[in-house]
Design a protein around this motif. Structure first.
Motif, PDB file in Angstrom:
ATOM      1  N   GLU A  37       0.880  -1.138   0.001  1.00 55.62           N
ATOM      2  CA  GLU A  37       0.092  -0.022   0.055  1.00 55.62           C
ATOM      3  C   GLU A  37       0.885   1.210  -0.109  1.00 55.62           C
ATOM      4  O   GLU A  37       1.892   1.154   0.434  1.00 55.62           O
ATOM      5  N   MET A  38       0.486   2.352  -0.306  1.00 53.84           N
ATOM      6  CA  MET A  38       1.083   3.503  -0.463  1.00 53.84           C
ATOM      7  C   MET A  38       1.157   4.370   0.891  1.00 53.84           C
ATOM      8  O   MET A  38       0.115   4.312   1.461  1.00 53.84           O
ATOM      9  N   CYS A  39       2.184   5.033   1.252  1.00 56.51           N
ATOM     10  CA  CYS A  39       1.986   5.819   2.434  1.00 56.51           C
ATOM     11  C   CYS A  39       1.519   7.218   2.323  1.00 56.51           C
ATOM     12  O   CYS A  39       1.557   7.677   1.058  1.00 56.51           O
ATOM     13  N   ALA A  40       0.631   7.851   3.085  1.00 54.19           N
ATOM     14  CA  ALA A  40      -0.274   9.009   2.750  1.00 54.19           C
ATOM     15  C   ALA A  40       0.182   9.902   3.573  1.00 54.19           C
ATOM     16  O   ALA A  40       0.862   9.520   4.701  1.00 54.19           O
ATOM     17  N   PRO A  41      -0.002  11.144   3.595  1.00 57.23           N
ATOM     18  CA  PRO A  41       0.526  12.182   4.505  1.00 57.23           C
ATOM     19  C   PRO A  41      -0.347  12.209   5.734  1.00 57.23           C
ATOM     20  O   PRO A  41      -1.550  11.373   5.682  1.00 57.23           O
ATOM     21  N   THR A  42       0.355  12.392   6.830  1.00 58.63           N
ATOM     22  CA  THR A  42      -0.299  12.434   7.962  1.00 58.63           C
ATOM     23  C   THR A  42      -0.594  13.701   8.687  1.00 58.63           C
ATOM     24  O   THR A  42      -0.071  14.686   7.971  1.00 58.63           O
ATOM     25  N   PHE A  43      -1.070  13.778   9.698  1.00 67.15           N
ATOM     26  CA  PHE A  43      -1.127  15.419  10.463  1.00 67.15           C
ATOM     27  C   PHE A  43      -0.589  15.344  11.733  1.00 67.15           C
ATOM     28  O   PHE A  43      -0.823  14.118  12.584  1.00 67.15           O
ATOM     29  N   ASP A  44       0.248  16.383  12.081  1.00 70.53           N
ATOM     30  CA  ASP A  44       0.741  16.568  13.423  1.00 70.53           C
ATOM     31  C   ASP A  44      -0.125  16.847  14.306  1.00 70.53           C
ATOM     32  O   ASP A  44      -1.451  17.033  14.107  1.00 70.53           O
ATOM     33  N   SER A  45       0.247  17.146  15.614  1.00 71.89           N
ATOM     34  CA  SER A  45      -0.667  17.363  16.791  1.00 71.89           C
ATOM     35  C   SER A  45      -1.586  18.783  16.543  1.00 71.89           C
ATOM     36  O   SER A  45      -2.460  19.050  17.023  1.00 71.89           O
ATOM     37  N   GLU A  46      -1.110  19.655  15.590  1.00 73.00           N
ATOM     38  CA  GLU A  46      -1.599  20.984  15.063  1.00 73.00           C
ATOM     39  C   GLU A  46      -2.391  20.900  13.859  1.00 73.00           C
ATOM     40  O   GLU A  46      -2.537  21.850  13.558  1.00 73.00           O
TER      41      GLU A  46
END
Length: 187
Positions: A37-46
């Motif tokens: 599967e492909m790595c997707a962007p994630t979101f930081d704590s902000e």
């Protein structure tokens, strides 16, 4: 005992150059199948997007095509790809071949409009890639199917869904593969 399980590997910037070595290890240790599967962007704590481990989609498509023959040999044709890369980045016929061989998983409930994701606190997520960004709450916004349906059809919820489903590129508007590809999004 008796449980059939495969291995799923997320292709990130840290492993993209080692797909064949990973497959050799996976199958040498008895795995019955391997999916990528492909790595997707994630979101930081902000809630800021982070893409440190995401591979450029053009490079990812090239790596998949280049390694495909060796991966088929290593796996004895027991590989699949969960693609979140625009299909138009692959050579003509490549995606069709994966489809014909049953080696492609693409699209998700967001595009098909046939699923819903809850976080561990009962929050409604538009997509599992958007964790931490709840658009509603079980018990507050709805508590059963009739109240969920009313909430889901509210103007602001519909508008949020429409923004998520917009074409990532105008080229996608005329593409026959868009419903399956989603423009290469997690969708």
């Amino acid at each position: 005992r008796g449980l059939l399980a495969g291995v799923s590997v997320t292709i990130s910037s840290e492993v993209v150059d080692n797909l064949e070595e990973i497959a050799e290890m996976v199958f040498a240790n008895g795995a019955p199948a391997l999916s990528f599967e492909m790595c997707a962007p994630t979101f930081d704590s902000e809630n800021r997007p982070q893409s440190k481990y995401v591979v450029d989609p053009r490079q990812l498509a090239q790596k998949i095509v280049k390694s495909y023959g060796n991966l088929m040999r290593i796996s004895k044709e027991r590989i699949a790809y969960q693609l979140s890369v625009p299909f138009c980045l692959f050579p003509d016929g490549f995606v069709a071949m994966l489809k014909d061989r049953g080696q492609i998983i693409s699209g998700c409930h967001v595009m098909r409009r046939d699923g819903l994701i809850f976080d561990t606190h009962g929050g409604v997520l538009l997509c599992n890639c958007l964790y931490g960004l709840s658009i509603g709450q079980y018990g507050d916004d709805f508590h059963n199917y009739p109240t969920w349906k009313g909430w889901w059809e509210r103007k602001e919820v519909k508008e949020t869904n429409e923004r998520l489903l917009r074409y990532p590129s105008w080229k996608c508007a005329d593409c026959d593969e868009y419903r399956f590809c989603g423009g290469g999004s997690c969708l």
